[in-house]
Design a protein around this motif. Structure first.
Motif, PDB file in Angstrom:
ATOM      1  N   GLN A  54      25.893  56.770  -5.232  1.00 34.63           N
ATOM      2  CA  GLN A  54      24.368  56.976  -5.877  1.00 34.63           C
ATOM      3  C   GLN A  54      23.687  55.985  -7.526  1.00 34.63           C
ATOM      4  O   GLN A  54      22.897  55.758  -7.189  1.00 34.63           O
ATOM      5  CB  GLN A  54      23.356  58.045  -5.824  1.00 34.63           C
ATOM      6  N   SER A  77      16.695  52.297 -10.787  1.00 35.82           N
ATOM      7  CA  SER A  77      15.865  52.936  -9.910  1.00 35.82           C
ATOM      8  C   SER A  77      14.810  54.010 -11.038  1.00 35.82           C
ATOM      9  O   SER A  77      15.471  54.371 -11.938  1.00 35.82           O
ATOM     10  CB  SER A  77      16.410  54.192  -8.971  1.00 35.82           C
ATOM     11  N   GLY A  81      11.646  56.246  -6.528  1.00 32.28           N
ATOM     12  CA  GLY A  81      12.810  56.020  -5.540  1.00 32.28           C
ATOM     13  C   GLY A  81      12.614  54.812  -5.647  1.00 32.28           C
ATOM     14  O   GLY A  81      13.178  53.986  -4.677  1.00 32.28           O
ATOM     15  N   SER A 101       9.239  51.537  -0.410  1.00 32.03           N
ATOM     16  CA  SER A 101       9.151  52.250   0.314  1.00 32.03           C
ATOM     17  C   SER A 101       6.942  52.500  -0.047  1.00 32.03           C
ATOM     18  O   SER A 101       7.134  53.294   0.715  1.00 32.03           O
ATOM     19  CB  SER A 101       9.007  54.025  -0.196  1.00 32.03           C
TER      20      SER A 101
END
Length: 133
Positions: A54, A77, A81, A101
């Motif tokens: 991640q 990031s 998100g 998103s």
């Protein structure tokens, strides 16, 4: 570093390459930046090489390379998100916010990237004005 550039097929801009050599990513606390669009962003990390998935540049490149322009790299990031997208162009390397998103109401299939800095160095200056953990 050279192996990573070879794997992605393009060279990184000098300012970003230097950042990776000296810092190799970072986690931020309360790193709020406020570009005109899309609005306030709470940046939580910048990715590096050889880090867990991640937090890894390679992981996010492999994960999203088909969704981003060629000669581009997901470099960080935000807390919502979204991603920071470094675009390597002929004479510049701007950083965009990539709202994949559609967190922001203004984002849609036609518009979900927003210019947030003219270079990685400029972004880093914005981030270092806030609290770094």
């Amino acid at each position: 570093m050279d192996d990573f550039e070879k794997a992605i097929g393009f060279s990184l801009p000098r300012d970003y390459r230097d950042f990776l050599i000296h810092k190799n990513g970072g986690v931020f606390s309360n790193a709020l930046i406020n570009p005109e669009k899309p609005g306030e962003l709470l940046i939580d990390c910048l990715f590096g090489l050889g880090l867990p998935d991640q937090l890894s540049l390679q992981f996010w490149y492999d994960e999203l390379k088909n969704d981003i322009p060629s000669n581009s790299l997901i470099v960080g990031s935000d807390a919502g998100g979204g991603f920071l997208l470094l675009c390597i162009e002929e004479d510049s390397s701007p950083v965009y916010y990539y709202d994949h998103s559609y967190l922001f109401q203004s984002s849609n299939d036609d518009q979900n990237t927003y210019l947030i800095s003219k270079s990685f160095s400029e972004l880093l200056m914005q981030l270092t004005r806030t609290n770094v953990a």
